[in-house]
Design a protein around this motif. Sequence first.
Motif, PDB file in Angstrom:
ATOM      1  N   TYR A  80       0.835  -1.206   0.000  1.00 46.39           N
ATOM      2  CA  TYR A  80       0.000   0.000   0.000  1.00 46.39           C
ATOM      3  C   TYR A  80       0.870   1.255   0.000  1.00 46.39           C
ATOM      4  CZ  TYR A  80      -3.724   3.261   1.156  1.00 46.39           C
ATOM      5  OH  TYR A  80      -4.616   4.311   1.119  1.00 46.39           O
ATOM      6  N   MET A 137       1.743   4.649  -3.000  1.00 47.47           N
ATOM      7  CA  MET A 137       1.703   6.100  -2.797  1.00 47.47           C
ATOM      8  C   MET A 137       2.814   6.822  -3.543  1.00 47.47           C
ATOM      9  SD  MET A 137       0.975   6.194   1.321  1.00 47.47           S
ATOM     10  CE  MET A 137       1.383   7.946   1.381  1.00 47.47           C
ATOM     11  N   THR A 188       2.470  10.610  -5.370  1.00 49.24           N
ATOM     12  CA  THR A 188       3.229  11.654  -4.686  1.00 49.24           C
ATOM     13  C   THR A 188       4.218  12.311  -5.630  1.00 49.24           C
ATOM     14  OG1 THR A 188       3.064  10.466  -2.574  1.00 49.24           O
ATOM     15  CG2 THR A 188       4.788  12.135  -2.754  1.00 49.24           C
ATOM     16  N   ASN A 206      -4.168  10.212  -0.003  1.00 52.25           N
ATOM     17  CA  ASN A 206      -2.898   9.827   0.619  1.00 52.25           C
ATOM     18  C   ASN A 206      -1.859  10.934   0.495  1.00 52.25           C
ATOM     19  OD1 ASN A 206      -3.137   6.378  -0.605  1.00 52.25           O
ATOM     20  ND2 ASN A 206      -4.043   7.345   1.200  1.00 52.25           N
ATOM     21  N   VAL A 207      -1.820  11.553  -0.675  1.00 57.41           N
ATOM     22  CA  VAL A 207      -0.843  12.621  -0.914  1.00 57.41           C
ATOM     23  C   VAL A 207      -1.118  13.816  -0.007  1.00 57.41           C
ATOM     24  CG1 VAL A 207       0.064  14.247  -2.615  1.00 57.41           C
ATOM     25  CG2 VAL A 207      -0.457  11.890  -3.296  1.00 57.41           C
ATOM     26  N   ARG A 233      -5.865   7.787  -3.616  1.00 56.08           N
ATOM     27  CA  ARG A 233      -4.426   8.030  -3.611  1.00 56.08           C
ATOM     28  C   ARG A 233      -4.109   9.522  -3.503  1.00 56.08           C
ATOM     29  NH1 ARG A 233      -1.761   3.897  -1.653  1.00 56.08           N
ATOM     30  NH2 ARG A 233      -1.884   2.013  -2.926  1.00 56.08           N
TER      31      ARG A 233
END
Length: 397
Positions: free
Chosen positions: A49, A53, A57, A267-268, A264
Amino acid sequence: MNKPAGRLHFLDAIRAFAILMMLQGHFVHALLEDVSRNKNNLIYSIWEYMRGMTAPTFFTITGFIFTYLLIKQKTSGLENPRVIKGVKRAVKVIFWGYLLRLSLFALAEGTLNPSFFYVDVLQCIGTSLLLLIGVYLISCRTNQCAFKYGVLGIGIIVFLLQPIYNTCVLAYLPDTIANYFTNKNGSVFTLFPWFGYVCFGSFIATMFLKYKDHKMFYVYGILISLCLGVFLMYYSSAVLMDIYHFTKVGVFKAVAYNNFLFIRLGNVFVLFSVFMLLRNYLKHPLINKIGGKTLSIYIIHFFVLYGSWFGLGLSRFFYHDLSPVEAVIGALLFMIGICALVLNYYRYEDDIKTKVYPLWEQAYAKVTSNPYFLDLISGVKSNLVRTFRFFKHALKG
């Protein structure tokens, strides 16, 4: 009271983090034994996972940094010096993307290896920068807000249309061009959806530039990034389904059922908030140096791990062969070794050039004085002509 933001050191830290994540991710993915790739294993699933990222990113931070430097200038349009620098940088990145996939063995036979035409991260980043420059130049003819909301709109549209363009084969286009839009032929990265992350990074940069001198800049920045990240990660799918029920437009449902792009992006945003929170501890010169040499690090890691021109990289000898312990230790040594190699080269660059160039001139003089040299050059020229014809044929499809 928070001081206004000066140099955004946390950006260098995020870029350094992303390149280190890429190094260990590529190493483990290429060399870890198959039996240990168990998604039911908690450690492996967490690693997988986190590895996912890295690319979001990297693309987001690319759009952020390029736009931050672009619109920070006092001039606009073609008069902005960052436009020409950006074009040169983009072309250089695309060039290296193709060059790294070149096989000298195929070139010696007067052809190009099929993987040469695959689009990877460097071509995707370079092309994204060119598109971003195009959006900037077009928006300059209207008003300052056009660019800001233009890239935001493009990013949203690119994400929402993913179920549509993801199924396109584009058989009517030459593979060289189609590879930028579909991975059906072997491309690792495609322009869409990854250009969407570049656009979102560009939009974030415009907001940072607008409010960077505010005394509560980092406080608000951390809270907003964290809240947006949590919302995108845990609630964006539900919102998309609500929009589908309201509009009956099927694309919202399709995105909600496979909502990896917005998640995602969340996530960033969370990563941004963490690095902004730790910004005072991320000002070490080593972090800045690693973050500033990402292209060189990528190029060297490609040669060492995949072999590039000769195919004699670590993956040739240890492909899916390392135990978890060996992979972890190897990944750490790989990260340290590649970064040390690149940073020490730039540290002693002038001395290296001073010592290497005379040796190169001597070797070149000896080779060119050899009677067989002209025959060798003649053969190389012949193969290059055949290669050019092959490449021309590939472009025509």
